[in-house]
Design a protein around this motif. Structure first.
Motif, short mmCIF file in Angstrom:
data_model
loop_
_atom_site.label_atom_id
_atom_site.label_comp_id
_atom_site.label_asym_id
_atom_site.label_seq_id
_atom_site.Cartn_x
_atom_site.Cartn_y
_atom_site.Cartn_z
N ALA A 61 0.73 -1.35 -0.10
CA ALA A 61 -0.10 0.07 0.12
C ALA A 61 0.81 1.31 -0.06
O ALA A 61 0.39 2.24 -0.76
CB ALA A 61 -0.88 0.02 1.14
N GLN A 62 1.85 1.32 0.75
CA GLN A 62 2.68 2.67 0.76
C GLN A 62 3.32 2.80 -0.28
O GLN A 62 3.51 3.79 -0.77
CB GLN A 62 3.51 2.34 2.04
N SER A 63 4.17 1.66 -1.09
CA SER A 63 4.70 1.90 -2.28
C SER A 63 3.72 2.30 -3.41
O SER A 63 4.05 3.20 -4.29
CB SER A 63 5.54 0.55 -2.71
N LEU A 64 2.50 1.54 -3.51
CA LEU A 64 1.71 1.99 -4.50
C LEU A 64 1.06 3.49 -4.14
O LEU A 64 1.01 4.17 -5.25
CB LEU A 64 0.47 1.12 -4.48
N PHE A 65 0.84 3.96 -3.05
CA PHE A 65 0.47 5.52 -2.54
C PHE A 65 1.70 6.20 -3.12
O PHE A 65 1.38 7.14 -3.94
CB PHE A 65 0.19 5.58 -1.13
N GLN A 66 2.79 5.76 -2.92
CA GLN A 66 4.01 7.01 -3.37
C GLN A 66 3.84 6.81 -5.03
O GLN A 66 4.29 7.95 -5.37
CB GLN A 66 5.34 6.37 -2.80
N LEU A 67 3.92 5.82 -5.66
CA LEU A 67 3.92 5.67 -7.04
C LEU A 67 2.60 6.63 -7.77
O LEU A 67 2.70 7.41 -8.49
CB LEU A 67 3.57 4.15 -7.62
N ILE A 68 1.60 6.40 -7.20
CA ILE A 68 0.32 7.18 -7.42
C ILE A 68 0.44 8.87 -7.11
O ILE A 68 0.43 9.63 -8.10
CB ILE A 68 -1.00 6.81 -6.71
N ALA A 69 1.22 8.95 -5.99
CA ALA A 69 1.47 10.45 -5.67
C ALA A 69 2.55 11.11 -6.56
O ALA A 69 2.53 12.29 -6.85
CB ALA A 69 1.96 10.41 -4.36
N SER A 70 3.22 10.31 -7.20
CA SER A 70 4.34 10.86 -8.00
C SER A 70 3.97 11.04 -9.52
O SER A 70 4.52 11.65 -10.33
CB SER A 70 5.77 9.77 -8.09
N GLN A 71 2.61 10.88 -9.72
CA GLN A 71 2.03 10.93 -11.20
C GLN A 71 1.58 12.44 -11.17
O GLN A 71 1.09 12.88 -10.36
CB GLN A 71 0.87 10.01 -11.19
N PRO A 72 1.61 12.78 -12.56
CA PRO A 72 1.13 14.15 -12.77
C PRO A 72 -0.41 14.18 -12.42
O PRO A 72 -0.87 13.04 -12.61
CB PRO A 72 1.47 14.52 -14.12
N LYS A 73 -0.87 14.97 -11.55
CA LYS A 73 -2.36 15.22 -11.40
C LYS A 73 -3.18 15.13 -12.40
O LYS A 73 -4.33 14.49 -12.54
CB LYS A 73 -2.71 16.73 -10.48
N ASP A 74 -2.93 15.56 -13.62
CA ASP A 74 -3.83 15.68 -15.01
C ASP A 74 -3.78 14.20 -15.45
O ASP A 74 -5.08 13.93 -15.95
CB ASP A 74 -2.72 16.19 -16.09
N ASP A 75 -2.72 13.25 -15.07
CA ASP A 75 -2.90 11.78 -15.44
C ASP A 75 -4.10 10.97 -14.66
O ASP A 75 -4.37 10.13 -15.12
CB ASP A 75 -1.77 11.08 -15.19
N LEU A 76 -4.22 11.58 -13.49
CA LEU A 76 -5.31 11.10 -12.89
C LEU A 76 -6.91 11.67 -12.56
O LEU A 76 -7.69 11.18 -12.36
CB LEU A 76 -5.08 11.21 -11.07
N ARG A 77 -6.74 12.67 -13.51
CA ARG A 77 -8.29 13.37 -13.52
C ARG A 77 -9.42 12.61 -13.92
O ARG A 77 -10.41 12.67 -13.36
CB ARG A 77 -7.91 14.54 -14.69
N TYR A 78 -9.29 11.66 -14.81
CA TYR A 78 -10.34 10.83 -15.35
C TYR A 78 -10.43 9.47 -14.74
O TYR A 78 -11.23 8.55 -15.00
CB TYR A 78 -10.15 10.57 -17.03
N PHE A 79 -9.58 9.24 -13.74
CA PHE A 79 -9.33 8.01 -13.04
C PHE A 79 -9.55 8.20 -11.49
O PHE A 79 -8.50 8.39 -10.74
CB PHE A 79 -8.20 7.17 -13.54
N SER A 80 -10.66 8.23 -10.95
CA SER A 80 -10.73 8.17 -9.51
C SER A 80 -11.98 7.63 -8.92
O SER A 80 -13.15 8.35 -8.55
CB SER A 80 -11.13 9.87 -9.42
N PRO A 81 -12.02 6.33 -9.10
CA PRO A 81 -13.12 5.53 -8.34
C PRO A 81 -12.82 5.75 -6.73
O PRO A 81 -14.03 5.41 -6.04
CB PRO A 81 -12.72 4.33 -8.84
N LYS A 87 -4.72 6.48 3.35
CA LYS A 87 -5.72 5.74 3.76
C LYS A 87 -6.73 4.96 2.71
O LYS A 87 -7.23 3.99 2.95
CB LYS A 87 -6.60 6.83 4.73
N SER A 88 -7.14 5.80 1.87
CA SER A 88 -8.00 5.14 0.48
C SER A 88 -7.32 3.99 -0.11
O SER A 88 -7.91 2.78 -0.04
CB SER A 88 -8.42 6.16 -0.47
N VAL A 89 -5.96 3.92 -0.28
CA VAL A 89 -5.23 3.01 -0.70
C VAL A 89 -5.21 2.02 0.03
O VAL A 89 -5.44 0.69 -0.42
CB VAL A 89 -3.86 3.30 -1.27
N GLN A 90 -5.22 1.99 1.27
CA GLN A 90 -5.15 0.91 2.05
C GLN A 90 -6.55 0.16 2.48
O GLN A 90 -6.55 -1.07 2.59
CB GLN A 90 -4.41 1.12 3.78
#
Length: 95
Positions: A61-81, A87-90
């Motif tokens: 969970a921590q590693s995945l959170f860090q990977l997601i946090a390192s992505q540009p915000k625009d890349d996550l704009r259309y993917f937000s289930p 806490k959400s990743v866990q």
């Protein structure tokens, strides 16, 4: 129906958590064994060096959170289930 569910999610959190838990239980009862078989076969097929394909678990969970946090915000704009905070990743791993 979608508007009702969105309202429940945002205004009746306790009820939404119950719906999510029930959905998780039903989904696992119906599909867990099939998903496990498919994941094993897909991982076995995907042997592309230098990449290693494996199933993630709660300890990731921590590693995945860090990977997601390192992505540009625009890349996550259309993917937000769900949220992308730790806490959400866990929580997703518990499902």
């Amino acid at each position: 129906m979608e508007k009702i569910l969105i309202f429940i999610k945002h205004h009746l959190t306790f009820l939404w958590n119950g719906i999510e838990s029930l959905n998780t239980l039903i989904f696992m009862l119906l599909f867990k064994s099939r998903i496990d078989r498919v994941v094993v076969s897909v991982i076995a097929e995907c042997k592309q060096q230098p990449y290693i394909f494996r199933r993630l678990n709660a300890s990731n969970a921590q590693s995945l959170f860090q990977l997601i946090a390192s992505q540009p915000k625009d890349d996550l704009r259309y993917f937000s289930p769900h949220g992308f905070e730790l806490k959400s990743v866990q929580k997703q791993f518990k499902k």
